[in-house]
Design an enzyme around this catalytic site. Structure first.
Site, PDB file in Angstrom:
ATOM      1  N   CYS A  33       0.832  -1.223   0.000  1.00  0.00           N
ATOM      2  CA  CYS A  33       0.000   0.000   0.000  1.00  0.00           C
ATOM      3  C   CYS A  33       0.857   1.260   0.000  1.00  0.00           C
ATOM      4  CB  CYS A  33      -0.934   0.017   1.213  1.00  0.00           C
ATOM      5  SG  CYS A  33      -2.018  -1.396   1.290  1.00  0.00           S
ATOM      6  N   HIS A  39      -2.915   3.010  -5.702  1.00  0.00           N
ATOM      7  CA  HIS A  39      -3.718   1.899  -6.216  1.00  0.00           C
ATOM      8  C   HIS A  39      -5.164   2.236  -5.874  1.00  0.00           C
ATOM      9  CE1 HIS A  39      -3.053   0.960  -1.975  1.00  0.00           C
ATOM     10  NE2 HIS A  39      -4.211   0.342  -2.016  1.00  0.00           N
ATOM     11  N   HIS A  41      -9.575   1.139  -5.271  1.00  0.00           N
ATOM     12  CA  HIS A  41     -10.579   0.178  -4.813  1.00  0.00           C
ATOM     13  C   HIS A  41     -11.954   0.602  -5.330  1.00  0.00           C
ATOM     14  CE1 HIS A  41      -7.839  -1.773  -1.995  1.00  0.00           C
ATOM     15  NE2 HIS A  41      -7.450  -0.575  -1.586  1.00  0.00           N
ATOM     16  N   ASP A  79     -15.789  10.052  -5.460  1.00  0.00           N
ATOM     17  CA  ASP A  79     -15.773   9.116  -6.580  1.00  0.00           C
ATOM     18  C   ASP A  79     -14.770   9.534  -7.658  1.00  0.00           C
ATOM     19  OD1 ASP A  79     -16.590   6.848  -7.995  1.00  0.00           O
ATOM     20  OD2 ASP A  79     -18.058   8.010  -9.152  1.00  0.00           O
ATOM     21  N   HIS A  80     -13.942   8.581  -8.048  1.00  0.00           N
ATOM     22  CA  HIS A  80     -12.903   8.800  -9.058  1.00  0.00           C
ATOM     23  C   HIS A  80     -11.938   9.916  -8.658  1.00  0.00           C
ATOM     24  CE1 HIS A  80     -15.396   6.064 -11.307  1.00  0.00           C
ATOM     25  NE2 HIS A  80     -14.403   5.915 -12.171  1.00  0.00           N
ATOM     26  N   GLU A 124     -13.878  -1.960   1.767  1.00  0.00           N
ATOM     27  CA  GLU A 124     -12.781  -1.693   0.831  1.00  0.00           C
ATOM     28  C   GLU A 124     -12.697  -2.832  -0.181  1.00  0.00           C
ATOM     29  OE1 GLU A 124      -8.620  -0.028   1.942  1.00  0.00           O
ATOM     30  OE2 GLU A 124      -8.347  -2.164   1.583  1.00  0.00           O
TER      31      GLU A 124
END
Lengths: 136, 141
Positions: A33, A39, A41, A79-80, A124
């Site tokens: 991580c 990265h 999810h 979001d995003h 997650e």
């Protein structure tokens, strides 16, 4: 008292890094991580509100209103997004699932048109989730 | 703010429900298909819930890699692909998922010092699940 849960999904990226720790310590504590490129999810959010059923409407809370508030306060914000780089509170706080669930609680508490927020559950992955119930 | 973190582990194991305190007829009447002397198996899903305030340095209640290591070391070798009836834990009790929940709660609470262990929840199949929180009531949270 009846509990009502509404689900929503958002996708976001993050990485775990504490600038107070050495690169080696960051790697040891956060493992994969810690990758500085981040990265992502697909998070699943469950928001549970609690209340008495209104005699006229038969509702604890109007689901459409709850959905709109969740979209406005949480989904549209997260979001995003890259949590570390785009969400102010995570510039100096690590965006773990624990801290993100607490952040979502704080974004929603007191904004539900008088209905009591009971629980925020944030997945997650299918195999990891965090529950927050506010300050006792 | 306190948070509850739940991690899910999966393993497959076999068992047979049979109580030496009951006659063969009583065992068949009590346990039905689960009394089949050859045993049968399940894909168990175990949820471990720990709680605490996230550490300001790490943002974590407990390090997930350490919790997973504990499970890999203490949970999986003993339980995954085992016959539960053959384990020490079930020498003197029937390996129902009620009893398995208590065993796994004590395994984590007594030996995993990473965070406060609140609860074990086990899905034996997608149709039934069991929860144990050390004997206390599950809070109406």
């Amino acid at each position: 008292m009846v509990y009502l849960t509404r689900k929503a999904e958002f996708s976001a990226s993050h990485y775990y890094h504490n600038p107070k720790l050495s690169p080696e310590e960051n790697q040891r504590v956060f493992g994969k991580c810690n990758n500085p490129h981040g990265h992502g999810h697909n998070y699943t959010l469950e928001v549970t509100v609690a209340g008495d059923v209104d005699a006229r409407s038969g509702f604890v809370m109007d689901l459409k209103q709850l959905k709109d508030i969740m979209n406005r306060e949480v989904i549209d914000v997260l979001d995003h997004r890259h949590l570390n780089k785009e969400i102010a509170e995570f510039r100096d706080k690590i965006p773990t699932t624990e801290n993100l669930a607490i952040s979502i609680w704080n974004r929603l508490a007191g904004k539900l048109n008088g209905t009591r927020l009971h629980r925020v559950r944030l997945y997650e992955t299918d195999d990891l989730f965090v529950d927050v119930y506010g300050e006792k | 703010m306190k948070a509850h973190l739940t991690r899910r582990y999966k393993f497959s194991a076999s068992h047979r429900l049979h109580s030496p305190a009951l006659s063969d007829e009583q065992n068949r009447a009590t346990y039905g298909k689960c009394n089949n002397p050859y045993g049968h198996g399940h894909n168990y899903k175990v949820e471990v819930t720990v709680s605490g305030e996230p550490d300001p340095e790490t943002g974590m209640i407990c390090n997930l890699a350490d919790l997973d290591s504990f499970a890999e070391r203490e949970l999986m070798p003993r339980f995954a692909f085992s016959n539960l009836n053959k384990l020490d834990s079930f020498r003197n009790q029937v390996p129902t998922t009620e009893n398995l929940s208590r065993e796994l709660f004590h395994l984590f609470r007594d030996h995993c010092r990473l965070a406060k262990v609140e609860k074990i929840r086990i899905e034996e199949t997608m149709m039934n699940s069991f929860e144990y929180a050390g004997g206390r009531e599950l809070r109406a949270e």
